[in-house]
Design an enzyme around this catalytic site. Structure first.
Site: not given
Ligand code: PAF
Length: 282
Positions: A29, A35, A148, A174
């Site tokens: 979230g 995302h 990551d 991004v």
């Protein structure tokens, strides 16, 4: 977009999606454009997109930010619906870790150093929840962000070692216009820290430029990053390394495809970033 909170409901809704390709985007979230780029990549390659929002307690250390990790669920759900997600899984903690839960995935290899050393148990927690979420959502492809990079290496190792029938896709990091990699933890930065943080990517780019100009010595590349970051007093470098992208073993000579990875403290936030060494001189 339908939202389900239980394993039973997820299994039922997943079955209803049938045999067409499914892309999954696993998140904790506090969504940002990074995302949404994962969702976009998933939509481009699959008939259906499933997303998950679960702040996984297993991957947080005892002194980490589990309690204060942002959880703007209504906003996140609206973003995912607008991005074209078909099904959202948002379980409470006890749904994935009921009383008596006692199994975890032990990760070695690429999990041993850097983030693995700085955050003991972190990758074990990540691997365990990702294995559960992949098993539950049964995707054709799962999408992860290049920011990551070590997490991706650990998950690729896990998928290969456990013969899991899922394809992992990496989507480029991004960034803000000033180069700062998007991260949910950027929300912790105050204005002065936010202004200082882009020095991390400047440092990575300076080293990548030196690499394109033929500097292959990892110690020299690390020094360039250290010197650039040291000029910014609000940043404290935790580690800087040049690694193989699959094994995360340290390299002395940086060949094409090697990664420069770093972690730094910036006020209350711990930031990570990386750059792939590739491309022609220029
Ligand atoms: O990258 C993340 O947001 C998390 O580590 C993941 C993959 C959702 C597992 O909790």
């Amino acid at each position: 977009m339908e939202t389900v909170e239980t394993v039973a409901a997820l299994r039922e809704r997943r079955r209803a999606l049938g045999t067409a390709d499914v892309g999954v985007v696993l998140t904790m979230g506090a969504l940002h454009r990074g995302h949404l780029a994962l969702v976009e990549a998933a939509r481009a390659e699959n008939r259906h997109v499933v997303a998950t929002i679960f702040v996984n307690p297993l991957q947080f250390g005892p002194r980490e930010d589990l309690a204060r990790y942002p959880r703007p669920f209504a906003r996140d759900a609206a973003l995912l619906a607008a991005a074209g997600v078909d099904l959202l899984f948002h379980p409470p903690v006890e749904e994935l870790y009921p009383p008596g839960f006692a199994t975890a995935i032990e990760v070695g290899g690429p999990a041993a150093r850097l983030e693995g050393a700085a955050r003991p148990g972190h990758f074990r927690g990540v691997a365990t929840v990702v294995a559960k979420l992949l098993s539950l959502t049964s995707p054709t492809r799962a999408y992860f962000g290049q920011k990551d990079a070590q997490q991706i290496a650990v998950l690729r190792r896990m998928v290969a070692d456990l013969d899991l029938p899922f394809e992992l896709r990496t989507v480029p990091t991004v960034r803000e216009p000033d180069g700062l990699a998007l991260s949910s933890r950027n929300a912790y930065l105050g204005p002065a820290e936010r202004a200082a943080a882009p020095a991390l990517y400047r440092a990575l780019r300076a080293a990548a430029r030196a690499w394109r100009a033929d500097t292959r010595d990892a110690a020299a590349l690390r020094r360039i990053v250290r010197d650039t970051v040291a000029a910014e007093p609000l940043l404290t470098l935790e580690y800087i390394d040049i690694v193989d992208p699959l094994t995360f073993a340290a390299l002395e000579e940086a060949g094409a495809g090697a990664l420069i990875v770093l972690a730094a403290r910036c006020g209350p936030a711990r930031l990570i970033d990386n750059i792939v060494l590739e491309g022609a001189a220029g």
